[in-house]
Design an enzyme around this catalytic site. Sequence first.
Site, PDB file in Angstrom:
ATOM      1  N   LYS A   1       0.849  -1.199   0.000  1.00  0.00           N
ATOM      2  CA  LYS A   1       0.000   0.000   0.000  1.00  0.00           C
ATOM      3  C   LYS A   1       0.884   1.249   0.000  1.00  0.00           C
ATOM      4  O   LYS A   1       1.455   1.612   1.018  1.00  0.00           O
ATOM      5  CB  LYS A   1      -0.920   0.047   1.223  1.00  0.00           C
ATOM      6  CG  LYS A   1      -1.996   1.107   1.016  1.00  0.00           C
ATOM      7  CD  LYS A   1      -2.561   1.678   2.279  1.00  0.00           C
ATOM      8  CE  LYS A   1      -1.746   2.778   2.881  1.00  0.00           C
ATOM      9  NZ  LYS A   1      -1.610   4.010   2.067  1.00  0.00           N
TER      10      LYS A   1
ATOM     11  N   SER B   1       5.052   7.517  10.165  1.00  0.00           N
ATOM     12  CA  SER B   1       5.135   8.317  11.384  1.00  0.00           C
ATOM     13  C   SER B   1       5.046   7.448  12.643  1.00  0.00           C
ATOM     14  O   SER B   1       4.483   6.342  12.613  1.00  0.00           O
ATOM     15  CB  SER B   1       4.006   9.337  11.397  1.00  0.00           C
ATOM     16  OG  SER B   1       2.771   8.664  11.396  1.00  0.00           O
TER      17      SER B   1
ATOM     18  N   GLU C   1       9.523   1.205  10.972  1.00  0.00           N
ATOM     19  CA  GLU C   1      10.563   2.226  10.744  1.00  0.00           C
ATOM     20  C   GLU C   1       9.871   3.577  10.878  1.00  0.00           C
ATOM     21  O   GLU C   1       9.090   3.966  10.012  1.00  0.00           O
ATOM     22  CB  GLU C   1      11.146   2.088   9.333  1.00  0.00           C
ATOM     23  CG  GLU C   1      11.878   0.791   9.076  1.00  0.00           C
ATOM     24  CD  GLU C   1      13.233   0.726   9.740  1.00  0.00           C
ATOM     25  OE1 GLU C   1      13.614   1.684  10.438  1.00  0.00           O
ATOM     26  OE2 GLU C   1      13.899  -0.298   9.562  1.00  0.00           O
TER      27      GLU C   1
ATOM     28  N   CYS D   1      13.780  10.503   7.532  1.00  0.00           N
ATOM     29  CA  CYS D   1      13.667  10.163   8.956  1.00  0.00           C
ATOM     30  C   CYS D   1      14.996  10.193   9.709  1.00  0.00           C
ATOM     31  O   CYS D   1      15.040  10.515  10.884  1.00  0.00           O
ATOM     32  CB  CYS D   1      13.063   8.774   9.053  1.00  0.00           C
ATOM     33  SG  CYS D   1      13.936   7.622   7.980  1.00  0.00           S
TER      34      CYS D   1
ATOM     35  N   GLU E   1      10.076  15.937  15.645  1.00  0.00           N
ATOM     36  CA  GLU E   1      10.474  15.779  14.249  1.00  0.00           C
ATOM     37  C   GLU E   1       9.723  16.807  13.404  1.00  0.00           C
ATOM     38  O   GLU E   1       8.502  16.843  13.418  1.00  0.00           O
ATOM     39  CB  GLU E   1      10.131  14.363  13.769  1.00  0.00           C
ATOM     40  CG  GLU E   1      10.570  14.128  12.347  1.00  0.00           C
ATOM     41  CD  GLU E   1      10.206  12.736  11.835  1.00  0.00           C
ATOM     42  OE1 GLU E   1       9.025  12.375  11.869  1.00  0.00           O
ATOM     43  OE2 GLU E   1      11.122  12.015  11.406  1.00  0.00           O
TER      44      GLU E   1
HETATM   45  P1  NAD Z   1       2.193   8.421   7.919  1.00  0.00           P
HETATM   46  O1  NAD Z   1       2.452   7.554   9.084  1.00  0.00           O
HETATM   47  O2  NAD Z   1       1.112   9.418   8.002  1.00  0.00           O
HETATM   48  O3  NAD Z   1       1.862   7.531   6.640  1.00  0.00           O
HETATM   49  C1  NAD Z   1       2.733   6.506   6.189  1.00  0.00           C
HETATM   50  C2  NAD Z   1       1.924   5.442   5.477  1.00  0.00           C
HETATM   51  O4  NAD Z   1       1.090   4.770   6.410  1.00  0.00           O
HETATM   52  C3  NAD Z   1       0.979   5.964   4.402  1.00  0.00           C
HETATM   53  O5  NAD Z   1       0.929   4.996   3.368  1.00  0.00           O
HETATM   54  C4  NAD Z   1      -0.358   6.052   5.143  1.00  0.00           C
HETATM   55  O6  NAD Z   1      -1.457   5.967   4.277  1.00  0.00           O
HETATM   56  C5  NAD Z   1      -0.276   4.851   6.049  1.00  0.00           C
HETATM   57  N1  NAD Z   1      -1.004   4.942   7.317  1.00  0.00           N
HETATM   58  C6  NAD Z   1      -1.174   6.037   8.099  1.00  0.00           C
HETATM   59  N2  NAD Z   1      -1.834   5.696   9.225  1.00  0.00           N
HETATM   60  C7  NAD Z   1      -2.059   4.358   9.163  1.00  0.00           C
HETATM   61  C8  NAD Z   1      -2.692   3.412  10.034  1.00  0.00           C
HETATM   62  N3  NAD Z   1      -3.217   3.782  11.196  1.00  0.00           N
HETATM   63  N4  NAD Z   1      -2.734   2.116   9.651  1.00  0.00           N
HETATM   64  C9  NAD Z   1      -2.197   1.722   8.492  1.00  0.00           C
HETATM   65  N5  NAD Z   1      -1.605   2.570   7.611  1.00  0.00           N
HETATM   66  C10 NAD Z   1      -1.532   3.872   7.954  1.00  0.00           C
HETATM   67  O7  NAD Z   1       3.596   9.093   7.600  1.00  0.00           O
HETATM   68  P2  NAD Z   1       3.969  10.134   6.463  1.00  0.00           P
HETATM   69  O8  NAD Z   1       3.627  11.509   6.913  1.00  0.00           O
HETATM   70  O9  NAD Z   1       3.428   9.696   5.146  1.00  0.00           O
HETATM   71  O10 NAD Z   1       5.560   9.920   6.400  1.00  0.00           O
HETATM   72  C11 NAD Z   1       6.447  10.670   7.159  1.00  0.00           C
HETATM   73  C12 NAD Z   1       6.886   9.905   8.399  1.00  0.00           C
HETATM   74  O11 NAD Z   1       7.525   8.693   8.017  1.00  0.00           O
HETATM   75  C13 NAD Z   1       7.901  10.669   9.202  1.00  0.00           C
HETATM   76  O12 NAD Z   1       7.581  10.600  10.560  1.00  0.00           O
HETATM   77  C14 NAD Z   1       9.197   9.933   8.928  1.00  0.00           C
HETATM   78  O13 NAD Z   1      10.170  10.070   9.931  1.00  0.00           O
HETATM   79  C15 NAD Z   1       8.743   8.536   8.770  1.00  0.00           C
HETATM   80  N6  NAD Z   1       9.738   7.767   8.015  1.00  0.00           N
HETATM   81  C16 NAD Z   1      10.505   6.837   8.667  1.00  0.00           C
HETATM   82  C17 NAD Z   1      11.480   6.137   7.974  1.00  0.00           C
HETATM   83  C18 NAD Z   1      12.353   5.097   8.633  1.00  0.00           C
HETATM   84  O14 NAD Z   1      12.949   4.302   7.924  1.00  0.00           O
HETATM   85  N7  NAD Z   1      12.442   5.056   9.950  1.00  0.00           N
HETATM   86  C19 NAD Z   1      11.669   6.369   6.623  1.00  0.00           C
HETATM   87  C20 NAD Z   1      10.890   7.329   6.000  1.00  0.00           C
HETATM   88  C21 NAD Z   1       9.909   8.020   6.712  1.00  0.00           C
END
Ligand code: NAD
Length: 484
Positions: free
Chosen positions: A180, A233, A254, A288, A387
């Site tokens: 997804k 996140s 992650e 991240c 962050e």
């Molecule tokens: P997000 O958590 O809002 O969304 C990430 C993904 O998860 C999207 O595909 C979203 O549709 C899905 N999602 C959101 N809530 C969900 C839930 N409750 N159940 C299932 N799926 C869900 O994050 P974002 O704003 O798109 O991305 C930025 C974040 O990602 C930042 O906090 C960043 O640090 C983190 N990130 C971490 C890494 C790592 O490797 N540690 C890498 C890249 C980004």
Amino acid sequence: MTSIDYREFYIDGGWQQPSTAGSVPVMSPTTEEPIGSVPRASIQDIDRAVAAARRAFDDPAGWSAWHPKERAEVLERFAVELESRAAETARRVSRQNGMPIWLADQFEGTFPPVLVRYFSGLMVDAPDADVRPGMLGGSARVTRRPIGVVGAIVPWNVPQAITFLKLAPALASGCTVVLKPAEETVLDAFLMAEAAIAAGLPPGVLNVVPGGRDIGAHLVEHPDIDKVSFTGSTLAGRSIAETCGRLLRPVTLELGGKSAAILLDDVDLGASMEPLFGATLLNNGQICWLSTRVLAPRSRYGEVVDAVTALAESLTIGDPLDPATKIGPLVSARQRDRVEGYIAKGRDEGARLTTGGARPGDLDRGYFVQPTVFADLDNSATIAREEIFGPVLSIIPFSDETEALAIANDSEYGLGGTVWSSDVERATALAGRVRSGTVGVNHYVNDPVAPFGGIKNSGIGREMGPEGLHAFQQLHTVYLPPEA
Ligand code: NAD
């Protein structure tokens, strides 16, 4: 430019009609105009994708039962098809999320096939079994089996590289996957599906279903999913972990970060600025692991503030498709508002803005924010703790190494970090004491051979390296009787 529009999903080895008429519109953060669309998955579409992945995994003569060499042949074709689309993949990512094109070429175009070949190679070279002489008579035959049907959920910031941190080890080990993608970045995922079709991935081995968090949540708790691999996140990760905890479902998370760059008193500032850019402001600050807290020795504080300020001011801001651009737009208006909210908070809490803090005056559209540097704050400031996910750095002073380490470790997060010094041995010793999953010395590069991941609020589990493969495997032991 012509609009990129898809009408069907990649499910069960081919293009399938969506069950509803909804669509995911994709907007350019540079022009604020639409650039394409894909169908929006409903719960029924997720169910179809999971059923296809389940059938493919459970087929006794199918993908999961193949010899790693047979899978490697198909995955090599996949790598070749990805390579032939690498330039277009990079372009699509850059147009969707504002990643500078030179970076998209490396991260999004070049890196995925490298990961596919690396993990296929690990599987081909892995022994079939580890037979251990027993302590109690007999022996134990230990094997690693594919963990099953994987639900992979990825964010928008580095969409293809993050997708392949999951897909490459999962597919190499014999798992099947339902992916997804994030709604902001779907056009690259559909191009990847085209590559999978051209490579002849067997039906159901990979399925791509875009949608929002409700769709993601349905995938996470679907009874036919065996493992969840999530990047995003901390907030979403916590909710996913709660579901997986209740279901006793293995999960890799992650999540976010707030890493520190420790500049020691013998740092060569001139030589460090280029790699420091890569470690602190890459991808418009939307990674991240970036070291967004810059820790500077009091003895050289003014010098560090001047150097980092000059670095931020030297970065060309503009169209991410222009190879000269170092800083593109943030992914969305919402993300820009969030970053601007943190800049206002930094000012309100009394930090000194040394550069940036506003939208660039010469760009009349696009979600741009100038690279921004704050000085004269301590680690308790909101902008030093949370962050931001934008091009905003905080320069925090320290008196000695002990204090630098204490500040670096005083965080809810623990994902990345860097130590900068003319003495690599000294920096490496200090790096060993930073409480986070990964630390770089005088640079920060995620190498595929080594495990990457976080501790504390940055997540659970590791990707890349043999450990990243093991995350998609289940250990299986057969106790063999004593030989007669
Ligand atoms: P997000 O958590 O809002 O969304 C990430 C993904 O998860 C999207 O595909 C979203 O549709 C899905 N999602 C959101 N809530 C969900 C839930 N409750 N159940 C299932 N799926 C869900 O994050 P974002 O704003 O798109 O991305 C930025 C974040 O990602 C930042 O906090 C960043 O640090 C983190 N990130 C971490 C890494 C790592 O490797 N540690 C890498 C890249 C980004």
